[in-house]
Scaffold this motif. Structure first.
Motif, PDB file in Angstrom:
ATOM      1  N   GLY A  77      23.247 -84.963  49.162  1.00 47.38           N
ATOM      2  CA  GLY A  77      23.961 -85.556  50.286  1.00 47.38           C
ATOM      3  C   GLY A  77      23.204 -85.394  51.589  1.00 47.38           C
ATOM      4  N   ILE A  78      22.626 -84.202  51.797  1.00 46.06           N
ATOM      5  CA  ILE A  78      21.810 -83.982  53.007  1.00 46.06           C
ATOM      6  C   ILE A  78      20.634 -84.954  53.028  1.00 46.06           C
ATOM      7  N   LEU A  79      20.005 -85.114  51.867  1.00 46.33           N
ATOM      8  CA  LEU A  79      18.866 -86.041  51.775  1.00 46.33           C
ATOM      9  C   LEU A  79      19.288 -87.469  52.124  1.00 46.33           C
ATOM     10  N   TYR A  80      20.448 -87.883  51.591  1.00 43.89           N
ATOM     11  CA  TYR A  80      20.927 -89.237  51.879  1.00 43.89           C
ATOM     12  C   TYR A  80      21.242 -89.401  53.361  1.00 43.89           C
ATOM     13  N   ALA A  81      21.821 -88.350  53.960  1.00 44.66           N
ATOM     14  CA  ALA A  81      22.160 -88.443  55.386  1.00 44.66           C
ATOM     15  C   ALA A  81      20.903 -88.589  56.225  1.00 44.66           C
ATOM     16  N   LEU A  82      19.831 -87.915  55.807  1.00 44.33           N
ATOM     17  CA  LEU A  82      18.581 -88.045  56.565  1.00 44.33           C
ATOM     18  C   LEU A  82      17.934 -89.402  56.342  1.00 44.33           C
ATOM     19  N   LEU A  83      18.104 -89.938  55.127  1.00 44.11           N
ATOM     20  CA  LEU A  83      17.489 -91.236  54.842  1.00 44.11           C
ATOM     21  C   LEU A  83      18.248 -92.384  55.485  1.00 44.11           C
ATOM     22  N   ASN A  84      19.562 -92.202  55.651  1.00 45.05           N
ATOM     23  CA  ASN A  84      20.436 -93.285  56.078  1.00 45.05           C
ATOM     24  C   ASN A  84      20.062 -93.777  57.483  1.00 45.05           C
ATOM     25  N   ILE A  85      19.894 -92.827  58.406  1.00 48.39           N
ATOM     26  CA  ILE A  85      19.593 -93.207  59.788  1.00 48.39           C
ATOM     27  C   ILE A  85      18.218 -93.855  59.868  1.00 48.39           C
ATOM     28  N   ILE A  86      17.248 -93.303  59.090  1.00 48.48           N
ATOM     29  CA  ILE A  86      15.909 -93.891  59.102  1.00 48.48           C
ATOM     30  C   ILE A  86      15.938 -95.317  58.561  1.00 48.48           C
ATOM     31  N   ALA A  87      16.728 -95.516  57.497  1.00 48.74           N
ATOM     32  CA  ALA A  87      16.802 -96.846  56.898  1.00 48.74           C
ATOM     33  C   ALA A  87      17.408 -97.845  57.876  1.00 48.74           C
ATOM     34  N   THR A  88      18.485 -97.422  58.576  1.00 47.19           N
ATOM     35  CA  THR A  88      19.117 -98.334  59.531  1.00 47.19           C
ATOM     36  C   THR A  88      18.145 -98.711  60.643  1.00 47.19           C
ATOM     37  N   LEU A  89      17.466 -97.699  61.192  1.00 49.88           N
ATOM     38  CA  LEU A  89      16.532 -97.997  62.288  1.00 49.88           C
ATOM     39  C   LEU A  89      15.384 -98.863  61.802  1.00 49.88           C
ATOM     40  N   ALA A  90      14.918 -98.632  60.569  1.00 46.78           N
ATOM     41  CA  ALA A  90      13.811 -99.431  60.047  1.00 46.78           C
ATOM     42  C   ALA A  90      14.222-100.877  59.853  1.00 46.78           C
ATOM     43  N   SER A 150      23.488 -88.781  63.893  1.00 47.16           N
ATOM     44  CA  SER A 150      22.881 -90.061  63.525  1.00 47.16           C
ATOM     45  C   SER A 150      23.831 -91.230  63.747  1.00 47.16           C
ATOM     46  N   GLY A 151      25.141 -90.990  63.735  1.00 44.15           N
ATOM     47  CA  GLY A 151      26.077 -92.091  63.900  1.00 44.15           C
ATOM     48  C   GLY A 151      25.952 -92.799  65.239  1.00 44.15           C
ATOM     49  N   PRO A 152      26.012 -92.076  66.372  1.00 42.02           N
ATOM     50  CA  PRO A 152      25.840 -92.748  67.661  1.00 42.02           C
ATOM     51  C   PRO A 152      24.470 -93.390  67.838  1.00 42.02           C
ATOM     52  N   ILE A 153      23.429 -92.767  67.249  1.00 42.96           N
ATOM     53  CA  ILE A 153      22.092 -93.365  67.381  1.00 42.96           C
ATOM     54  C   ILE A 153      22.054 -94.712  66.674  1.00 42.96           C
ATOM     55  N   ALA A 154      22.592 -94.756  65.446  1.00 41.61           N
ATOM     56  CA  ALA A 154      22.581 -96.006  64.686  1.00 41.61           C
ATOM     57  C   ALA A 154      23.437 -97.061  65.373  1.00 41.61           C
ATOM     58  N   PHE A 213      23.306-108.172  61.521  1.00 40.30           N
ATOM     59  CA  PHE A 213      23.744-106.884  62.072  1.00 40.30           C
ATOM     60  C   PHE A 213      25.018-106.399  61.380  1.00 40.30           C
ATOM     61  N   ASP A 214      25.855-107.361  60.978  1.00 38.41           N
ATOM     62  CA  ASP A 214      27.017-106.984  60.168  1.00 38.41           C
ATOM     63  C   ASP A 214      26.566-106.330  58.872  1.00 38.41           C
ATOM     64  N   ARG A 215      25.535-106.908  58.276  1.00 41.57           N
ATOM     65  CA  ARG A 215      25.052-106.355  57.007  1.00 41.57           C
ATOM     66  C   ARG A 215      24.434-104.987  57.211  1.00 41.57           C
ATOM     67  N   ALA A 216      23.697-104.818  58.311  1.00 39.92           N
ATOM     68  CA  ALA A 216      23.100-103.504  58.569  1.00 39.92           C
ATOM     69  C   ALA A 216      24.177-102.461  58.826  1.00 39.92           C
ATOM     70  N   LEU A 217      25.215-102.856  59.568  1.00 43.67           N
ATOM     71  CA  LEU A 217      26.326-101.937  59.834  1.00 43.67           C
ATOM     72  C   LEU A 217      27.047-101.565  58.543  1.00 43.67           C
ATOM     73  N   ALA A 218      27.252-102.580  57.679  1.00 43.60           N
ATOM     74  CA  ALA A 218      27.916-102.310  56.410  1.00 43.60           C
ATOM     75  C   ALA A 218      27.041-101.437  55.519  1.00 43.60           C
ATOM     76  N   ALA A 219      25.722-101.627  55.585  1.00 52.76           N
ATOM     77  CA  ALA A 219      24.834-100.781  54.786  1.00 52.76           C
ATOM     78  C   ALA A 219      24.899 -99.336  55.263  1.00 52.76           C
ATOM     79  N   ASN A 220      24.989 -99.162  56.581  1.00 53.66           N
ATOM     80  CA  ASN A 220      25.153 -97.817  57.132  1.00 53.66           C
ATOM     81  C   ASN A 220      26.459 -97.187  56.644  1.00 53.66           C
ATOM     82  N   ALA A 221      27.522 -97.997  56.647  1.00 53.64           N
ATOM     83  CA  ALA A 221      28.816 -97.471  56.183  1.00 53.64           C
ATOM     84  C   ALA A 221      28.764 -97.142  54.701  1.00 53.64           C
ATOM     85  N   VAL A 222      28.047 -97.955  53.929  1.00 54.79           N
ATOM     86  CA  VAL A 222      27.918 -97.671  52.495  1.00 54.79           C
ATOM     87  C   VAL A 222      27.146 -96.368  52.276  1.00 54.79           C
ATOM     88  N   GLY A 223      26.121 -96.143  53.103  1.00 50.87           N
ATOM     89  CA  GLY A 223      25.375 -94.886  52.995  1.00 50.87           C
ATOM     90  C   GLY A 223      26.250 -93.688  53.293  1.00 50.87           C
TER      91      GLY A 223
END
Lengths: 101, 156
Positions: free
Chosen positions: A69-82, B79-83, A36-46
């Motif tokens: 940037g918009i594309l990355y923001a949309l991909l970031n949340i999906i990647a974290t949840l996946a 997306s931040g709070p959801i993640a 979960f630390d790694r997933a959180l850090a990956a989110n922060a890197v995104g």
């Protein structure tokens, strides 16, 4: 002209700050004890990648990078949840928890 | 003149955003636990990104890029709070225990224990108090309990 260069200087400061933050996040992604630390850090890197894209776009005078940037923001949340779903169920196609009765 | 003011304000916002972004990243680096790290990252996800994007939008002025920046900010703020919520739920489900909550749990247990003791003494005081009203049917038993209570209190 002088004001323009000073504006670019402030963008440079922000870019350096984001680069340092990206370095710290990459360290946490490599050294994090749990997944979960790694997933959180990956989110922060995104997030850092999005902000760095925007800043560098303004720094080089090509703000069209904001679309990426918009594309990355949309991909970031999906990647974290996946990633979280994969590490919880072991399968991305899992239907979730079954109803209790 | 107003151009210079806008530039200075955008500098201020960019500097503040860089500061909060660094603070959040440093928290991600230094905090001892998954949950506290999430807490630190939320700082850079809201304040850092918000100030940086506001600074860039002020510098750009009204254009299509401002709309793009606002879209990016809206996506990040949603997306931040959801993640973070999904991460915390997954970590709790996997059995990761928050390190810093241990002391607080013990402390709250101690506080509740003292409250229980105080409550029981209150209950004793209340149970001895209605004997004076003598509304109950059995006056003898109530007087007996009162005598017991007096005996205990005298023993102490």
């Amino acid at each position: 002209m002088e004001g323009l260069t000073e504006g670019l200087f402030m963008y440079m400061v922000a870019a350096i700050a984001i680069l340092v933050a990206l370095g710290l996040a990459v360290f946490r992604a490599l050294a994090g004890p749990t997944v979960f630390d790694r997933a959180l850090a990956a989110n922060a890197v995104g997030t850092g990648a999005i902000m760095l894209l925007a800043i560098v776009g303004f720094l080089t005078g090509r703000p069209e990078f904001l679309d990426i940037g918009i594309l990355y923001a949309l991909l970031n949340i999906i990647a974290t949840l996946a990633v979280l779903k994969f590490f919880r169920y072991g399968d991305l196609g899992h239907a979730g928890e079954e109803p209790k009765d | 003149m107003s151009d210079q003011i806008l530039t200075i304000v955008s500098w201020l916002f960019l500097g503040l955003g860089s500061f909060f972004y660094l603070v959040g990243a440093f928290g991600l680096f230094r905090m001892p636990d998954v949950f506290t790290r999430m807490h630190a990252v939320s700082v850079s996800d809201t304040l850092g990104v918000g100030f940086l994007i506001t600074g860039m939008a002020i510098e750009t002025g009204w254009s299509l890029n401002t709309a793009r920046l606002i879209i990016i900010l809206a996506i990040m703020l949603y997306s931040g709070p959801i993640a973070t919520h999904a991460l915390a739920q997954a970590a709790l489900h996997a059995g990761v225990k928050p390190k810093l909550a241990d002391n607080r749990l013990k402390k709250s247990r101690r506080i509740s224990a003292t409250r229980e003791i105080a409550g029981s003494s209150n209950i004793q005081a209340k149970s001895s108090a209605p004997t004076k009203s003598r509304s109950r049917t059995a006056r003898k038993s109530s007087s007996a309990t009162r005598g017991k209570g007096r005996g205990q209190s005298s023993k102490r």
